[in-house]
Design an enzyme around this catalytic site. Structure first.
Site, mmCIF file in Angstrom:
data_model
loop_
_atom_site.group_PDB
_atom_site.id
_atom_site.type_symbol
_atom_site.label_atom_id
_atom_site.label_comp_id
_atom_site.label_asym_id
_atom_site.label_seq_id
_atom_site.Cartn_x
_atom_site.Cartn_y
_atom_site.Cartn_z
ATOM 1 N N ARG A 106 21.600 10.471 4.695
ATOM 2 C CA ARG A 106 20.342 10.270 5.425
ATOM 3 C C ARG A 106 19.244 11.077 4.759
ATOM 4 O O ARG A 106 19.415 12.258 4.483
ATOM 5 C CB ARG A 106 20.468 10.761 6.868
ATOM 6 N N THR A 110 12.965 11.262 6.869
ATOM 7 C CA THR A 110 12.799 9.991 7.592
ATOM 8 C C THR A 110 14.058 9.584 8.358
ATOM 9 O O THR A 110 13.996 8.703 9.217
ATOM 10 C CB THR A 110 12.483 8.859 6.596
ATOM 11 N N ASP A 202 27.042 19.277 11.998
ATOM 12 C CA ASP A 202 27.046 18.422 10.802
ATOM 13 C C ASP A 202 28.493 18.220 10.359
ATOM 14 O O ASP A 202 29.138 19.151 9.852
ATOM 15 C CB ASP A 202 26.221 19.081 9.687
ATOM 16 N N ASP A 205 29.393 18.915 6.589
ATOM 17 C CA ASP A 205 29.373 20.346 6.269
ATOM 18 C C ASP A 205 30.579 21.058 6.875
ATOM 19 O O ASP A 205 31.169 21.956 6.253
ATOM 20 C CB ASP A 205 28.079 20.987 6.784
HETATM 21 C C1 PRP Z 1 26.066 11.912 8.458
HETATM 22 C C2 PRP Z 1 27.274 11.225 9.056
HETATM 23 C C3 PRP Z 1 26.862 9.776 9.044
HETATM 24 C C4 PRP Z 1 25.371 9.858 9.265
HETATM 25 C C5 PRP Z 1 25.107 9.461 10.676
HETATM 26 O O1 PRP Z 1 26.066 11.818 7.095
HETATM 27 O O2 PRP Z 1 28.450 11.459 8.368
HETATM 28 O O3 PRP Z 1 27.162 9.128 7.814
HETATM 29 O O4 PRP Z 1 24.985 11.210 9.051
HETATM 30 O O5 PRP Z 1 23.753 9.412 10.908
HETATM 31 P P1 PRP Z 1 22.960 8.084 11.231
HETATM 32 O O6 PRP Z 1 23.740 7.360 12.271
HETATM 33 O O7 PRP Z 1 21.648 8.620 11.765
HETATM 34 O O8 PRP Z 1 22.776 7.314 9.981
HETATM 35 P P2 PRP Z 1 25.051 12.672 6.176
HETATM 36 O O9 PRP Z 1 23.792 11.927 5.941
HETATM 37 O O10 PRP Z 1 24.897 14.033 6.796
HETATM 38 O O11 PRP Z 1 25.803 12.742 4.804
HETATM 39 P P3 PRP Z 1 27.141 13.554 4.443
HETATM 40 O O12 PRP Z 1 28.290 12.927 5.191
HETATM 41 O O13 PRP Z 1 27.249 13.358 2.961
HETATM 42 O O14 PRP Z 1 26.953 14.983 4.829
HETATM 43 N N1 URA Z 2 25.338 13.577 11.185
HETATM 44 C C1 URA Z 2 26.131 14.605 11.564
HETATM 45 O O1 URA Z 2 26.973 15.059 10.788
HETATM 46 N N2 URA Z 2 25.977 15.116 12.797
HETATM 47 C C2 URA Z 2 25.077 14.639 13.670
HETATM 48 O O2 URA Z 2 24.983 15.148 14.805
HETATM 49 C C3 URA Z 2 24.253 13.578 13.256
HETATM 50 C C4 URA Z 2 24.416 13.049 12.006
#
Ligand code: PRP
Ligand code: URA
Length: 211
Positions: A106, A110, A202, A205
């Site tokens: 994400r 935005t 997160d 993380d």
């Molecule tokens: C997180 C999570 C989803 C997304 C959900 O990924 O694992 O893929 O956010 O959010 P959304 O429904 O608003 O799209 P992130 O962007 O943090 O990437 P990562 O898994 O690489 O940390």
């Molecule tokens: N992605 C995450 O990992 N946690 C949240 O709460 C939202 C998006």
């Protein structure tokens, strides 16, 4: 399991107990990772119970038994990174499953999804697809992931997540009303940074220790 249309909450006591521990901010990465794998395995057991089977004969040491085999192959598609934390557990249950990968993050400002990697098995369209991502927040990532999967011609797609926000459920079911959503919890709402409240933080993380 409780259902509302195509949205299903897996209320199994073991799933709920493990989710409670995963939410706990005191659970370190190694515990969080183990819990996520275990929850994913239990949830996969639930969501595959309606998959069609065909009869098959097998020779036992003493005779012939009629058993079953799954009619279709299964493709797991974890959304990188956090979906990987669920893939391991499901593969322990369904070791014959193929795995496709979609890299999506994400944009921090935005919250729009950015697709950076797409590697799906060539015969995915003939299989039952399980898209996996622990968090359904705005729904942006899952919607573009399903767009990409549908482009292959795949028709039977389920989304498996751990925690969903009402905002994400609304967006996903509007964009893809044919896709069944399975989650262990529907939380309250998103905060101004797009994080699920109370959520679990997160997920990526916490899995990979990049806090
Ligand atoms: C997180 C999570 C989803 C997304 C959900 O990924 O694992 O893929 O956010 O959010 P959304 O429904 O608003 O799209 P992130 O962007 O943090 O990437 P990562 O898994 O690489 O940390
Ligand atoms: N992605 C995450 O990992 N946690 C949240 O709460 C939202 C998006």
């Amino acid at each position: 399991m409780t259902s509302n249309g195509n949205v299903h909450v897996i209320t199994h006591p073991l799933v709920q107990r493990k989710l409670t521990s995963a939410r706990d901010a005191r659970s370190p990465s190694e515990v969080f990772r183990r819990l996520l794998a275990e929850i994913a395995m239990l949830m996969a057991y639930e969501i595959t119970r309606t998959y069609p089977v065909d009869p098959v004969e097998v020779k036992t040491p003493l005779g012939t038994a009629t058993g079953t085999e799954l009619r279709h192959g299964i493709t797991l598609v974890p959304i990188l990174r956090a979906g990987l934390g669920m893939a391991d557990g499901i593969l322990r249950l369904i070791p014959q499953a193929r795995v496709g990968h979609l890299g999506i993050y994400r944009d921090e400002t935005t919250l729009a999804p950015v697709v950076y990697y797409n590697k799906l098995p060539p015969d995915i369209a003939e299989t039952d697809v399980i898209l996996i991502d622990p968090m359904l927040a705005t729904g942006g990532s899952s919607v573009v992931a399903i767009d990409a999967i549908k482009q292959t011609g795949a028709k039977t797609i389920k989304l498996l997540c751990l925690v969903a926000a009402p905002e994400g459920i609304a967006r996903l079911t509007t964009a893809h009303p044919d896709v069944a959503v399975y989650t262990a919890a529907i939380d309250s709402h998103l905060n101004e940074d797009g994080y699920i409240l109370p959520g679990l933080g997160d997920a990526g993380d916490r899995i990979f220790g990049t806090l």
